[in-house]
Design a protein around this motif. Structure first.
Motif, PDB file in Angstrom:
ATOM      1  N   VAL A  93      32.626  30.768  28.262  1.00 49.08           N
ATOM      2  CA  VAL A  93      33.285  30.361  29.380  1.00 49.08           C
ATOM      3  C   VAL A  93      32.080  31.322  30.858  1.00 49.08           C
ATOM      4  N   LEU A  94      31.599  32.358  29.681  1.00 52.04           N
ATOM      5  CA  LEU A  94      30.221  33.202  31.292  1.00 52.04           C
ATOM      6  C   LEU A  94      29.298  32.648  31.243  1.00 52.04           C
ATOM      7  N   GLY A  95      28.636  32.439  32.182  1.00 48.11           N
ATOM      8  CA  GLY A  95      27.479  31.322  33.239  1.00 48.11           C
ATOM      9  C   GLY A  95      26.246  31.822  32.668  1.00 48.11           C
ATOM     10  N   PRO A  96      25.253  30.875  32.663  1.00 46.61           N
ATOM     11  CA  PRO A  96      23.591  31.181  32.395  1.00 46.61           C
ATOM     12  C   PRO A  96      23.610  33.107  32.923  1.00 46.61           C
ATOM     13  N   ASP A  97      24.453  33.297  33.844  1.00 41.47           N
ATOM     14  CA  ASP A  97      23.498  34.113  35.128  1.00 41.47           C
ATOM     15  C   ASP A  97      23.915  35.786  34.206  1.00 41.47           C
ATOM     16  N   ASN A  98      24.605  34.965  32.955  1.00 47.01           N
ATOM     17  CA  ASN A  98      25.158  36.856  32.194  1.00 47.01           C
ATOM     18  C   ASN A  98      23.736  37.135  30.673  1.00 47.01           C
TER      19      ASN A  98
ATOM     20  N   ASP B 208      32.160  29.242  39.563  1.00 41.68           N
ATOM     21  CA  ASP B 208      33.058  30.436  40.522  1.00 41.68           C
ATOM     22  C   ASP B 208      34.023  30.460  39.283  1.00 41.68           C
ATOM     23  N   ARG B 209      34.168  29.647  37.804  1.00 37.51           N
ATOM     24  CA  ARG B 209      34.717  30.069  36.931  1.00 37.51           C
ATOM     25  C   ARG B 209      34.563  30.945  36.034  1.00 37.51           C
ATOM     26  N   ARG B 210      32.777  30.148  35.713  1.00 40.20           N
ATOM     27  CA  ARG B 210      32.149  31.457  35.173  1.00 40.20           C
ATOM     28  C   ARG B 210      32.138  32.601  35.096  1.00 40.20           C
ATOM     29  N   THR B 211      33.169  33.408  34.785  1.00 43.43           N
ATOM     30  CA  THR B 211      33.411  34.449  34.823  1.00 43.43           C
ATOM     31  C   THR B 211      34.024  35.618  34.060  1.00 43.43           C
ATOM     32  N   PHE B 212      34.530  37.014  33.877  1.00 37.49           N
ATOM     33  CA  PHE B 212      35.101  37.669  33.047  1.00 37.49           C
ATOM     34  C   PHE B 212      36.291  37.845  33.384  1.00 37.49           C
TER      35      PHE B 212
END
Length: 87
Positions: free
Chosen positions: A4-9, A59-63
């Motif tokens: 789910v989490l984005g590539p910036d995580n 904006d949905r690829r968040t904790f």
């Protein structure tokens, strides 16, 4: 692996399964819930692998989204277990 989490995580996380397992273990104290996705990879939710490779987030690829989806899946798992019938 679940994504789910984005590539910036850049953190090591359990992504949405953390929230799924946590919710199940709260309902069944003392139980050890496990998540296994079998022989699959990139279990992406709401995006494709190319977006991750290209560094595209949304904006949905968040904790917060990982928590929301994990809790939804926990609800589905609980409903299934409560409605199971013996074979």
């Amino acid at each position: 692996h679940p994504v789910v989490l984005g590539p910036d995580n850049f953190l090591v996380t359990a992504d949405y399964p953390y929230y799924l397992l946590n919710a199940l273990e709260q309902v069944y104290p003392g139980a050890q819930a496990m998540f296994m996705n079998g022989a699959t990879g990139d279990v992406n939710v709401g995006h494709n692998t190319a977006d991750s490779i290209q560094g595209k987030g949304n904006d949905r690829r968040t904790f917060r989204e990982a928590a929301r989806l994990g809790r939804i899946l926990a609800g589905v798992a609980l409903t299934a277990s409560e409605n199971a019938v013996a074979l």
